[in-house]
Write a protein that holds these residues in place. Sequence first.
Motif, mmCIF file in Angstrom:
data_model
loop_
_atom_site.group_PDB
_atom_site.id
_atom_site.type_symbol
_atom_site.label_atom_id
_atom_site.label_comp_id
_atom_site.label_asym_id
_atom_site.label_seq_id
_atom_site.Cartn_x
_atom_site.Cartn_y
_atom_site.Cartn_z
ATOM 1 N N GLU A 63 33.695 31.077 56.267
ATOM 2 C CA GLU A 63 34.398 32.298 56.647
ATOM 3 C C GLU A 63 34.256 32.487 58.157
ATOM 4 O OE1 GLU A 63 34.201 37.076 55.568
ATOM 5 O OE2 GLU A 63 32.869 35.667 54.554
ATOM 6 N N CYS A 110 36.767 30.621 47.929
ATOM 7 C CA CYS A 110 36.334 31.982 47.585
ATOM 8 C C CYS A 110 36.457 32.929 48.766
ATOM 9 C CB CYS A 110 34.850 31.974 47.191
ATOM 10 S SG CYS A 110 34.409 30.843 45.900
ATOM 11 N N TYR A 111 36.200 34.193 48.469
ATOM 12 C CA TYR A 111 35.977 35.205 49.492
ATOM 13 C C TYR A 111 34.912 36.157 48.957
ATOM 14 C CZ TYR A 111 39.064 38.152 46.645
ATOM 15 O OH TYR A 111 39.641 38.853 45.621
ATOM 16 N N ASN A 112 34.281 36.865 49.862
ATOM 17 C CA ASN A 112 33.294 37.866 49.464
ATOM 18 C C ASN A 112 33.956 39.224 49.394
ATOM 19 O OD1 ASN A 112 30.742 36.536 49.165
ATOM 20 N ND2 ASN A 112 30.814 36.127 51.359
ATOM 21 N N GLU A 141 31.099 37.061 44.980
ATOM 22 C CA GLU A 141 31.907 35.882 45.256
ATOM 23 C C GLU A 141 33.138 35.896 44.348
ATOM 24 O OE1 GLU A 141 30.539 31.569 46.310
ATOM 25 O OE2 GLU A 141 30.399 31.828 44.136
ATOM 26 N N CYS A 142 34.325 35.946 44.950
ATOM 27 C CA CYS A 142 35.577 35.985 44.199
ATOM 28 C C CYS A 142 36.292 34.651 44.376
ATOM 29 C CB CYS A 142 36.466 37.121 44.704
ATOM 30 S SG CYS A 142 35.693 38.743 44.514
ATOM 31 N N TYR A 180 38.081 33.323 54.230
ATOM 32 C CA TYR A 180 37.671 32.667 52.997
ATOM 33 C C TYR A 180 36.702 31.533 53.301
ATOM 34 C CZ TYR A 180 41.982 35.127 52.079
ATOM 35 O OH TYR A 180 42.944 36.097 52.028
ATOM 36 N N ARG A 208 33.241 26.029 48.993
ATOM 37 C CA ARG A 208 31.868 25.614 48.682
ATOM 38 C C ARG A 208 31.911 24.507 47.632
ATOM 39 N NH1 ARG A 208 28.166 27.331 44.970
ATOM 40 N NH2 ARG A 208 29.359 29.160 44.339
ATOM 41 N N TYR A 229 32.734 31.102 37.069
ATOM 42 C CA TYR A 229 33.709 30.944 38.146
ATOM 43 C C TYR A 229 35.137 31.091 37.626
ATOM 44 C CZ TYR A 229 29.690 29.306 40.757
ATOM 45 O OH TYR A 229 28.460 29.215 41.356
ATOM 46 N N SER A 271 35.681 34.749 37.280
ATOM 47 C CA SER A 271 35.975 35.335 38.586
ATOM 48 C C SER A 271 37.414 35.042 38.993
ATOM 49 C CB SER A 271 35.012 34.778 39.635
ATOM 50 O OG SER A 271 35.396 35.194 40.931
#
Length: 188
Positions: free
Chosen positions: A39, A57-59, A64-65, A90, A93, A167, A170
């Motif tokens: 990010e 993802c993003y926070n 964690e989304c 974003y 990972r 995951y 999410s």
Amino acid sequence: MDYHDFLNKYHQISRRDYELIADSLSTCHAKRNDLIAAEGDITRDLYFVYEGTQISCYNHDGAECVMSFHYPQSLMGLPDSFYNQQPTQYYIRALTDSSYGAISFRRLEELFDESQAIERLFRKMTEAKFCGLVTRHREFHTCTIEERVKNFVARSPHLLHLVPHKYIASYLNIDPTNFSKLYNSIRM
């Protein structure tokens, strides 16, 4: 790993054009839980996944989304940052030890100038991704959580064995406990 057949699903390119792409890839590796793209960084490369599983993802308020999954014979990247060469909100990972081929933004732009077929290929891949995002957006607004799980299972059953279910929950914006109950109730 040869991606020629994978790319031809989007647009037929010659072996010569494929070799231009393949010869431009630098092999990279990541260990489990390593950040591949962080990010705030500008995403300088687009990746062809050779081995392993990764998530974009993003926070959101510390949670964690998950936006997308990556695995062999798929592309990995953060398109907003890559195509605009702007910092990203974003990150990517590695869920498992991974290897992937990286092509730089600059080199891809050069390939677009060298080959109309390569440029058309990437346009068609972008169009396919956009259409998938529109479908996903509609599902978020019109489908029940059970319908979202069923649609996911129908579209991507292989991910049920590649990715921990938390995951997937999410990604579908479903509480992990509810996802588990729904998953166990759906006949595969």
